[in-house]
Design an enzyme around this catalytic site. Sequence first.
Site, PDB file in Angstrom:
ATOM      1  N   ARG A   1       0.897  -1.328  -0.154  1.00 61.67           N
ATOM      2  CA  ARG A   1       0.010  -0.055  -0.082  1.00 61.67           C
ATOM      3  C   ARG A   1       0.894   1.388   0.079  1.00 61.67           C
ATOM      4  NH1 ARG A   1      -3.497   3.079   3.996  1.00 61.67           N
ATOM      5  NH2 ARG A   1      -5.369   3.322   2.811  1.00 61.67           N
TER       6      ARG A   1
ATOM      7  N   ILE B   1      -7.516   7.643  -0.680  1.00 57.30           N
ATOM      8  CA  ILE B   1      -7.239   6.219  -0.765  1.00 57.30           C
ATOM      9  C   ILE B   1      -8.036   5.647   0.606  1.00 57.30           C
ATOM     10  CG2 ILE B   1      -4.991   6.308   0.461  1.00 57.30           C
ATOM     11  CD1 ILE B   1      -4.236   3.713  -0.810  1.00 57.30           C
ATOM     12  N   SER B   2      -8.918   4.708   0.068  1.00 56.69           N
ATOM     13  CA  SER B   2      -9.994   4.409   1.150  1.00 56.69           C
ATOM     14  C   SER B   2      -9.193   3.536   2.390  1.00 56.69           C
ATOM     15  CB  SER B   2     -11.008   3.318   0.683  1.00 56.69           C
ATOM     16  OG  SER B   2     -11.834   4.046  -0.155  1.00 56.69           O
ATOM     17  N   GLN B   3      -9.532   3.690   3.573  1.00 53.98           N
ATOM     18  CA  GLN B   3      -8.916   2.921   4.703  1.00 53.98           C
ATOM     19  C   GLN B   3      -8.902   1.650   4.503  1.00 53.98           C
ATOM     20  OE1 GLN B   3     -12.390   4.056   7.515  1.00 53.98           O
ATOM     21  NE2 GLN B   3     -11.479   2.454   8.633  1.00 53.98           N
TER      22      GLN B   3
END
Length: 217
Positions: A40, A66-68
Site C-alpha cells: 500500500r 485512498i480508502s482505509q
Amino acid sequence: MTATDASLSLTRARARMVERLRVSGIRDEGVLAAMQSIPRHQFVEEALGTRAYEDTALPLGFQQTISQPFVVARMIELLRAGGRPLGKTLEVGAGCGYQAAVLSKLASDVYAIERIAPLLERAKRNLRPLRLPNVRLKHADGMIGLAAEAPFDTIIVAAAAAAVPKALLDQLAEGGRLVIPVGTADQSLRLIERQPQRYVETKLDAVRFVPLLPGVE
C-alpha cells in the site's frame, strides 16, 4: 535507517495491518492474503509512506482519498460472500490504483475506471511495477459505467452516489453482486444482488466516501 531496514519496517507494518483487519472482523482469508500481497505504501505520496498501513483514509489530491484498509477489505469480503469468485469485475473510482491491485488477486479481470485523468495516470504509474496482467484502466464516467465490457460479475464503487446509477445495475450480470456507498450527509454501504426477475438490496455499514460525480476531467 538503511533501505533494507525501511523495507523490513514496511513489511512488518503491512503484517500488522492485516492482523488488525482480522481482529476487526474480516474473516475471508482470501481477502486478507490479497491485502498482505499488495504494498500500500507504493500507492500514497512518499511523505505519507510511514502512514500507509494505518487504518485510515489518506489524501491523494484532486479532493480524492485512498480508502482505509478496513473499508477496502469489508467491501471485497461482501462481494465474495464466503469465497464466491469475483469473476469479471468493474471498479468505479480507480483513484491511485490500490484497490484495483487488491482486486486483481481475487478476480479474473479488473476494469478500473477513473474520471480524473491525472489521477488515472498516477494509478498507471503505481501499478506498472506490479505487472498485473488482468488489470485494465480506463478514463471514463463512473456514473455510466463501461457498457462496452459489460456484463460484470462484480461491481465495486469507491464513491458515494445519491442513488444507485441505473447504468451500473444494467451492467451487472445475472447472479452478480454490486457494492456501493449510497447517501449524501448520511451514507451506508449497499449490497445489490441481481436475481432473474429483480434486484435485492441490503443496507449495511455506515461509511464516509467522496461523492460520485458525473463526467470526466
